[in-house]
Design an enzyme around this catalytic site. Structure first.
Site, PDB file in Angstrom:
ATOM      1  N   TYR A   1     -13.689  -2.614  10.448  1.00 43.54           N
ATOM      2  CA  TYR A   1     -12.315  -2.088  10.475  1.00 43.54           C
ATOM      3  C   TYR A   1     -11.692  -2.324  11.857  1.00 43.54           C
ATOM      4  O   TYR A   1     -10.548  -2.767  11.966  1.00 43.54           O
ATOM      5  CB  TYR A   1     -12.360  -0.594  10.137  1.00 43.54           C
ATOM      6  CG  TYR A   1     -11.024   0.095  10.096  1.00 43.54           C
ATOM      7  CD1 TYR A   1     -10.164  -0.068   9.001  1.00 43.54           C
ATOM      8  CD2 TYR A   1     -10.615   0.937  11.127  1.00 43.54           C
ATOM      9  CE1 TYR A   1      -8.935   0.587   8.962  1.00 43.54           C
ATOM     10  CE2 TYR A   1      -9.400   1.593  11.087  1.00 43.54           C
ATOM     11  CZ  TYR A   1      -8.555   1.420  10.001  1.00 43.54           C
ATOM     12  OH  TYR A   1      -7.355   2.071   9.957  1.00 43.54           O
TER      13      TYR A   1
ATOM     14  N   GLY B   1       0.814  -1.222   0.000  1.00 41.40           N
ATOM     15  CA  GLY B   1       0.000   0.000   0.000  1.00 41.40           C
ATOM     16  C   GLY B   1       0.837   1.257   0.000  1.00 41.40           C
ATOM     17  O   GLY B   1       0.613   2.170   0.792  1.00 41.40           O
TER      18      GLY B   1
HETATM   19  P1  NDP Z   1      -4.591   5.657   2.098  1.00 42.88           P
HETATM   20  O1  NDP Z   1      -5.990   5.381   1.694  1.00 42.88           O
HETATM   21  O2  NDP Z   1      -4.035   7.007   1.860  1.00 42.88           O
HETATM   22  O3  NDP Z   1      -3.615   4.587   1.398  1.00 42.88           O
HETATM   23  C1  NDP Z   1      -3.909   3.230   1.405  1.00 42.88           C
HETATM   24  C2  NDP Z   1      -2.896   2.470   0.589  1.00 42.88           C
HETATM   25  O4  NDP Z   1      -3.237   1.063   0.591  1.00 42.88           O
HETATM   26  C3  NDP Z   1      -2.875   2.906  -0.855  1.00 42.88           C
HETATM   27  O5  NDP Z   1      -1.569   2.820  -1.357  1.00 42.88           O
HETATM   28  C4  NDP Z   1      -3.765   1.864  -1.531  1.00 42.88           C
HETATM   29  O6  NDP Z   1      -3.453   1.803  -2.915  1.00 42.88           O
HETATM   30  C5  NDP Z   1      -3.339   0.609  -0.782  1.00 42.88           C
HETATM   31  N1  NDP Z   1      -4.292  -0.489  -0.855  1.00 42.88           N
HETATM   32  C6  NDP Z   1      -5.616  -0.485  -0.569  1.00 42.88           C
HETATM   33  N2  NDP Z   1      -6.138  -1.702  -0.756  1.00 42.88           N
HETATM   34  C7  NDP Z   1      -5.118  -2.509  -1.168  1.00 42.88           C
HETATM   35  C8  NDP Z   1      -5.024  -3.876  -1.508  1.00 42.88           C
HETATM   36  N3  NDP Z   1      -6.090  -4.692  -1.477  1.00 42.88           N
HETATM   37  N4  NDP Z   1      -3.825  -4.358  -1.900  1.00 42.88           N
HETATM   38  C9  NDP Z   1      -2.732  -3.551  -1.951  1.00 42.88           C
HETATM   39  N5  NDP Z   1      -2.769  -2.256  -1.628  1.00 42.88           N
HETATM   40  C10 NDP Z   1      -3.944  -1.739  -1.234  1.00 42.88           C
HETATM   41  O7  NDP Z   1      -4.513   5.258   3.632  1.00 42.88           O
HETATM   42  P2  NDP Z   1      -3.439   5.596   4.766  1.00 42.88           P
HETATM   43  O8  NDP Z   1      -2.123   5.886   4.177  1.00 42.88           O
HETATM   44  O9  NDP Z   1      -4.054   6.563   5.675  1.00 42.88           O
HETATM   45  O10 NDP Z   1      -3.426   4.184   5.525  1.00 42.88           O
HETATM   46  C11 NDP Z   1      -2.321   3.319   5.543  1.00 42.88           C
HETATM   47  C12 NDP Z   1      -2.520   2.345   6.702  1.00 42.88           C
HETATM   48  O11 NDP Z   1      -2.599   3.077   7.924  1.00 42.88           O
HETATM   49  C13 NDP Z   1      -3.790   1.507   6.615  1.00 42.88           C
HETATM   50  O12 NDP Z   1      -3.554   0.198   7.062  1.00 42.88           O
HETATM   51  C14 NDP Z   1      -4.717   2.227   7.577  1.00 42.88           C
HETATM   52  O13 NDP Z   1      -5.710   1.353   8.105  1.00 42.88           O
HETATM   53  C15 NDP Z   1      -3.727   2.661   8.643  1.00 42.88           C
HETATM   54  N6  NDP Z   1      -4.227   3.746   9.474  1.00 42.88           N
HETATM   55  C16 NDP Z   1      -4.496   4.977   8.942  1.00 42.88           C
HETATM   56  C17 NDP Z   1      -5.004   5.978   9.747  1.00 42.88           C
HETATM   57  C18 NDP Z   1      -5.312   7.340   9.242  1.00 42.88           C
HETATM   58  O14 NDP Z   1      -5.864   8.130  10.027  1.00 42.88           O
HETATM   59  N7  NDP Z   1      -4.995   7.697   8.016  1.00 42.88           N
HETATM   60  C19 NDP Z   1      -5.265   5.730  11.181  1.00 42.88           C
HETATM   61  C20 NDP Z   1      -4.958   4.412  11.622  1.00 42.88           C
HETATM   62  C21 NDP Z   1      -4.436   3.469  10.789  1.00 42.88           C
HETATM   63  P3  NDP Z   1      -4.538   1.495  -4.070  1.00 42.88           P
HETATM   64  O15 NDP Z   1      -5.819   2.166  -3.689  1.00 42.88           O
HETATM   65  O16 NDP Z   1      -3.930   2.007  -5.310  1.00 42.88           O
HETATM   66  O17 NDP Z   1      -4.634   0.006  -4.080  1.00 42.88           O
END
Ligand code: NDP
Length: 272
Positions: free
Chosen positions: A182, A39
């Site tokens: 989630y 991701g």
């Molecule tokens: P974003 O939505 O900005 O980024 C998510 C990333 O995950 C993207 O690169 C997306 O790419 C990728 N992704 C989603 N689904 C898949 C999949 N099935 N396979 C591979 N890649 C995937 O989220 P954040 O950067 O905010 O989140 C990153 C992590 O941090 C997550 O695990 C989230 O739960 C966790 N988190 C975030 C918080 C926040 O407040 N932002 C708080 C707590 C935890 P693409 O869509 O191109 O596949």
């Protein structure tokens, strides 16, 4: 045994990007450190990948959908004079993960750090959630961690060391209304972290999780101004966290010695 954070100068920059798959071999005897970040096309994953690149790690980066954004991140990474392989695939699917780890083996033959970052949120009442949406949230946030750990462990055991860092959420500790799936998935990530750490400690593989609070990324862009300012009022530090702050912490966590394992560490500005 501690993994040094910085590879020595002559270990850096001896792999170069030659094509879409990321690189061209210039010296087979190069001792390199390799990190895989799932991701990584934006947000926290992108920041973590760039942080490890700045420290001289070669990278494998992944996302499921936005290939163009992933390729931009690859370009930023190779400016740090390290190589970077991009793999498009759904980490919730074992077959896609097997393909990704096939590339890790083929291109690098080893893996030092695995960051399980890919995740999706889903907002709404549980009673309105379809079974397929439930499955998608659990697969993307939790099954993905099983898939990647399952495939990383043999490489790390063979190397005699490794670091696994799972990006979790404070909702995995305390639960959130309207984010039940989630919360359940991230709670599962926390339990997996603690259990797997015990299983892998004898193999010198550390497993830890970072339970993030509210971080300013696309995942939180659904909030309007009022909702955002109400949220900020609840956070003692008085603001959302940044992806860069998470990346710094993850990098330093990856540098810790064997005794720091099985921990789920909150990074939330004192919020929860
Ligand atoms: P974003 O939505 O900005 O980024 C998510 C990333 O995950 C993207 O690169 C997306 O790419 C990728 N992704 C989603 N689904 C898949 C999949 N099935 N396979 C591979 N890649 C995937 O989220 P954040 O950067 O905010 O989140 C990153 C992590 O941090 C997550 O695990 C989230 O739960 C966790 N988190 C975030 C918080 C926040 O407040 N932002 C708080 C707590 C935890 P693409 O869509 O191109 O596949």
């Amino acid at each position: 045994m501690e993994i040094p954070c910085l590879p020595s100068g002559n270990e850096r920059g001896r792999w170069k990007v030659g094509n879409d798959s990321g690189m061209e071999r210039t010296d087979t005897k190069v001792k390199k450190k390799v990190a895989l970040v799932t991701g990584a096309s934006r947000g926290i994953g992108r920041a973590i990948a760039l942080r490890f690149a700045k420290e001289g790690y070669h990278l494998v980066i992944n996302c499921a959908h936005r290939e163009e954004e992933l390729l931009k991140v690859q370009q930023e990474i190779v400016r740090e004079r390290v190589s970077c392989v991009t793999v498009l695939g759904d980490v919730g699917k074992m077959a896609d993960c097997e393909r990704m780890f096939g590339m890790v083996k083929e291109q690098y033959g080893t893996l030092d750090v695995l960051v399980n970052n890919a995740g999706i949120d889903s907002i709404g009442l549980l009673q309105d959630m379809s079974a397929s949406d439930w499955d998608r949230v659990i697969r993307t946030n939790l099954t993905s961690v099983f898939n990647c750990c399952r495939l990383a462990i043999p490489l790390m055991l063979a190397a005699g060391s490794g670091r696994i860092i799972n990006i979790s959420s404070v909702w995995g500790n305390v639960g959130a209304s309207c984010e039940v799936a989630y919360s359940a998935a991230k709670g599962g990530v926390n339990a997996l972290t603690r259990a797997l750490a015990k299983e892998l400690a004898p193999g010198n593989i550390q497993v830890n999780a970072v339970a993030c609070g509210a971080i300013d990324t696309e995942m939180n862009r659904w909030m309007n101004e009022e909702e955002r300012s109400q949220l900020v009022d609840e956070i003692p530090v008085g603001r959302l966290g940044t992806a860069g702050e998470v990346a710094d912490f993850v990098y330093h966590l990856g540098c810790q010695g064997a005794y720091l394992t099985g921990q789920v560490i909150r990074l939330d500005g004192g919020w929860i």
